[in-house]
Design a protein around this motif. Structure first.
Motif, PDB file in Angstrom:
ATOM      1  N   UNK A   1     -30.085   0.793  -8.558  1.00 37.27           N
ATOM      2  CA  UNK A   1     -28.832   1.151  -9.231  1.00 37.27           C
ATOM      3  C   UNK A   1     -27.701   0.252  -8.761  1.00 37.27           C
ATOM      4  N   UNK A   2     -27.666   0.087  -7.446  1.00 34.36           N
ATOM      5  CA  UNK A   2     -26.596  -0.707  -6.844  1.00 34.36           C
ATOM      6  C   UNK A   2     -26.619  -2.134  -7.385  1.00 34.36           C
ATOM      7  N   UNK A   3     -27.785  -2.755  -7.345  1.00 32.21           N
ATOM      8  CA  UNK A   3     -27.923  -4.132  -7.819  1.00 32.21           C
ATOM      9  C   UNK A   3     -27.548  -4.231  -9.291  1.00 32.21           C
ATOM     10  N   UNK A   4     -27.986  -3.214 -10.038  1.00 33.51           N
ATOM     11  CA  UNK A   4     -27.698  -3.231 -11.469  1.00 33.51           C
ATOM     12  C   UNK A   4     -26.204  -3.129 -11.742  1.00 33.51           C
ATOM     13  N   UNK A   5     -25.497  -2.375 -10.872  1.00 35.01           N
ATOM     14  CA  UNK A   5     -24.081  -2.126 -11.122  1.00 35.01           C
ATOM     15  C   UNK A   5     -23.194  -3.316 -10.771  1.00 35.01           C
TER      16      UNK A   5
ATOM     17  N   UNK B   1     -27.504 -11.221  -9.618  1.00 34.59           N
ATOM     18  CA  UNK B   1     -28.554 -10.953  -8.629  1.00 34.59           C
ATOM     19  C   UNK B   1     -29.857 -10.769  -9.395  1.00 34.59           C
ATOM     20  N   UNK B   2     -30.814 -11.639  -9.139  1.00 44.02           N
ATOM     21  CA  UNK B   2     -32.081 -11.500  -9.855  1.00 44.02           C
ATOM     22  C   UNK B   2     -33.204 -12.034  -8.985  1.00 44.02           C
ATOM     23  N   UNK B   3     -34.409 -11.750  -9.430  1.00 50.45           N
ATOM     24  CA  UNK B   3     -35.554 -12.210  -8.653  1.00 50.45           C
ATOM     25  C   UNK B   3     -36.357 -13.238  -9.406  1.00 50.45           C
ATOM     26  N   UNK B   4     -36.970 -14.116  -8.645  1.00 51.50           N
ATOM     27  CA  UNK B   4     -37.861 -15.126  -9.219  1.00 51.50           C
ATOM     28  C   UNK B   4     -39.243 -14.917  -8.622  1.00 51.50           C
ATOM     29  N   UNK B   5     -40.286 -15.244  -9.395  1.00 51.12           N
ATOM     30  CA  UNK B   5     -41.608 -15.255  -8.772  1.00 51.12           C
ATOM     31  C   UNK B   5     -41.736 -16.576  -8.010  1.00 51.12           C
ATOM     32  N   UNK B   6     -42.757 -16.750  -7.196  1.00 50.44           N
ATOM     33  CA  UNK B   6     -42.813 -17.944  -6.343  1.00 50.44           C
ATOM     34  C   UNK B   6     -42.851 -19.270  -7.120  1.00 50.44           C
ATOM     35  N   UNK B   7     -43.090 -19.214  -8.433  1.00 46.34           N
ATOM     36  CA  UNK B   7     -43.069 -20.468  -9.209  1.00 46.34           C
ATOM     37  C   UNK B   7     -41.721 -20.693  -9.884  1.00 46.34           C
ATOM     38  N   UNK B   8     -40.781 -19.740  -9.723  1.00 49.98           N
ATOM     39  CA  UNK B   8     -39.437 -19.955 -10.255  1.00 49.98           C
ATOM     40  C   UNK B   8     -39.160 -19.280 -11.586  1.00 49.98           C
TER      41      UNK B   8
ATOM     42  N   UNK C   1     -37.959 -12.615 -12.870  1.00 53.70           N
ATOM     43  CA  UNK C   1     -38.680 -11.349 -13.013  1.00 53.70           C
ATOM     44  C   UNK C   1     -37.747 -10.135 -13.061  1.00 53.70           C
ATOM     45  N   UNK C   2     -36.480 -10.284 -12.636  1.00 57.87           N
ATOM     46  CA  UNK C   2     -35.546  -9.166 -12.817  1.00 57.87           C
ATOM     47  C   UNK C   2     -34.158  -9.733 -13.073  1.00 57.87           C
ATOM     48  N   UNK C   3     -33.249  -8.901 -13.574  1.00 59.95           N
ATOM     49  CA  UNK C   3     -31.959  -9.393 -14.075  1.00 59.95           C
ATOM     50  C   UNK C   3     -30.926  -8.289 -13.947  1.00 59.95           C
ATOM     51  N   UNK C   4     -29.780  -8.545 -13.362  1.00 62.78           N
ATOM     52  CA  UNK C   4     -28.776  -7.467 -13.262  1.00 62.78           C
ATOM     53  C   UNK C   4     -27.593  -7.705 -14.202  1.00 62.78           C
ATOM     54  N   UNK C   5     -26.640  -6.749 -14.164  1.00 64.50           N
ATOM     55  CA  UNK C   5     -25.497  -6.809 -15.081  1.00 64.50           C
ATOM     56  C   UNK C   5     -24.646  -8.046 -14.809  1.00 64.50           C
ATOM     57  N   UNK C   6     -24.533  -8.402 -13.525  1.00 66.22           N
ATOM     58  CA  UNK C   6     -23.736  -9.580 -13.166  1.00 66.22           C
ATOM     59  C   UNK C   6     -24.352 -10.841 -13.737  1.00 66.22           C
ATOM     60  N   UNK C   7     -25.680 -10.906 -13.686  1.00 65.95           N
ATOM     61  CA  UNK C   7     -26.365 -12.082 -14.224  1.00 65.95           C
ATOM     62  C   UNK C   7     -26.106 -12.184 -15.728  1.00 65.95           C
ATOM     63  N   UNK C   8     -26.163 -11.029 -16.373  1.00 67.87           N
ATOM     64  CA  UNK C   8     -25.931 -11.013 -17.821  1.00 67.87           C
ATOM     65  C   UNK C   8     -24.494 -11.455 -18.122  1.00 67.87           C
ATOM     66  N   UNK C   9     -23.561 -10.946 -17.325  1.00 66.31           N
ATOM     67  CA  UNK C   9     -22.148 -11.277 -17.571  1.00 66.31           C
ATOM     68  C   UNK C   9     -21.882 -12.757 -17.285  1.00 66.31           C
TER      69      UNK C   9
END
Ligand SMILES: Nc1ncnc2c1ncn2[C@@H]1O[C@H](COP(=O)(O)OP(=O)(O)O)[C@@H](O)[C@H]1O
Ligand SMILES: [Mg+2]
Length: 386
Positions: free
Chosen positions: A19-23, A29-36, A39-47
């Motif tokens: 929730x915190x990361x999403x807010x 703030x997002x995650x990458x798999x080891x090849x780059x 795999x995840x995406x938060x509201x800040x990334x979208x903005x």
């Protein structure tokens, strides 16, 4: 009644953390798999980047880089560095979905599972375009202030220079007159030598002045300290009364430094002018340049530095005034004699160059200003091909 149960830590860390990361909207703030791949995406990334989660998850993160950076292999390099060293940092242009760019500060951290296997990378990106722009504006203002100070210094020099030029022209003209009416070849040759000598000194003078006046754009170059001192002495000589001696004293084989040559000249010149102003009638100004090894004793600086000391035997600085001398616009001089900008700029220049300026002074005995600039390190730090 029993107090309400507090959630356990594991409950906190799963759902709440997500929730915190999403807010968070100020950071991507997002995650990458080891090849780059994302795999995840938060509201800040979208903005900040403009992509929705469903259009970006599964894509490679090199999508956010400029074409030039991709061609240079920057995304791969960052990924490799993070995987090898556990983390990587980067600052540079990134591209939004709509093609516009922003200046990003990005950190990449490796995430491992309980067994120590790499499961992915956490990527935190901030849009610091505003900060970068205000930093650039500040640089621009600094450059303008330096320009103004330089004009002031040039103004101080031209009076003396004009006088010296006049003397040289007098030598040239009178020698030429004498030569044109002389029948003695030996005497004519001697007079011609005077003319040549005076002409050469005049050329040297204009060259020194030009080399000082020419520097407009800030540009960091490798500098041989002895050459900078030569120019300073050549110029300052003309702005000092005969009663004040300027004595350069350089340690041999000084290391190179890497700063803006124009700013360095101006700062040293201003220190010399301050020393001159502190000397009532007769006195000496020593310009001592030495290589020093610092281990934290000067403002926490470490490593090899070149120290430029400007020492005078003038009136010294009142202990009450001493804490204020580096403040912008602080001056004890009469209106029209001082602007109070010299030392504040010397301080700014020293800090910007990863160095420092210090003062030691005794009332009635004199003052020493010490400017520390980092020695250039690297394979050719002792060469003089700058
Ligand atoms: N070598 C020195 N000897 C005595 N006082 C000095 C010396 N250098 C600086 N100061 C003091 O610091 C003040 C600020 O210096 P500076 O920033 O160069 O401004 P300005 O020279 O225009 O007054 C000076 O007005 C003077 O009081
Ligand atoms: Mg000054």
């Amino acid at each position: 009644m029993v107090s309400t149960d507090r959630p356990t830590h594991s409950v906190m860390s799963e759902a709440r953390y997500e929730q915190l990361v999403q807010a968070v909207v100020d950071y991507a703030i997002y995650m990458l798999d080891p090849t780059g791949h994302v795999v995840s995406w938060n509201a800040g990334a979208q903005r900040i980047k403009g992509y929705d989660a469903d259009e970006i998850i599964g894509q490679h993160f090199s999508l956010f880089f400029t074409a030039q950076d991709c061609a240079d292999g920057r995304p791969q390099r960052l990924l490799r560095q993070a995987l090898e060293e556990g983390k990587a940092q980067d600052e540079g242009w990134r591209v939004r979905k709509d093609g516009t760019q922003f200046w990003a500060l990005a950190a990449l951290d490796v995430i491992r599972d309980a067994q120590g296997e790499v499961i992915g990378l956490a990527k935190v990106t901030r849009d610091i375009t505003d900060r970068r722009e205000s930093a650039l504006q500040l640089d621009g203002m600094r450059a303008q202030l330096f320009q103004a100070q330089k004009l002031e210094a040039l103004g101080q020099l031209t009076g003396g220079l004009a006088h010296d030029f006049n003397n040289l022209l007098t030598i040239i003209l009178s020698s030429a007159r004498l030569a044109s009416s002389s029948q003695d070849p030996a005497r004519v040759r001697r007079l011609l030598e005077h003319i040549l000598d005076a002409g050469q000194r005049g050329t040297q003078l204009t060259q020194q002045l030009l080399s000082f006046a020419r520097h407009r754009q800030l540009s960091i170059t490798r500098i041989v300290p002895a050459e900078a001192i030569d120019i300073i002495c050549g110029l300052a000589e003309h702005a000092l009364p005969r009663e004040i001696e300027l004595l350069p004293q350089l340690q041999p084989d000084l290391p190179l430094i890497e700063v803006d040559a124009g700013q360095l000249q101006m700062v040293l010149l201003n220190l010399v002018f301050n020393a001159r102003d502190a000397i009532a009638a007769t006195g000496q100004i020593r310009l001592v340049v030495e290589s020093v090894q610092l281990s934290g004793e000067v403002d926490g600086l470490y490593g090899q530095f070149v120290r430029f000391d400007v020492r005078d035997d003038g009136q010294g600085i009142d202990p009450q005034v001493l804490p204020r001398i580096f403040e912008p616009f602080f001056t004890t001089k009469a209106f029209g004699k001082g602007t109070g900008l010299g030392l504040s700029q010397a301080y700014g220049f020293a800090r910007q160059s990863n160095g420092m300026i210090e003062v030691s002074s005794r009332l009635g005995e004199g003052t020493c200003m010490s400017l520390y600039l980092p020695a250039r390190t690297g394979p050719d730090s002792l060469s003089t091909d700058g």
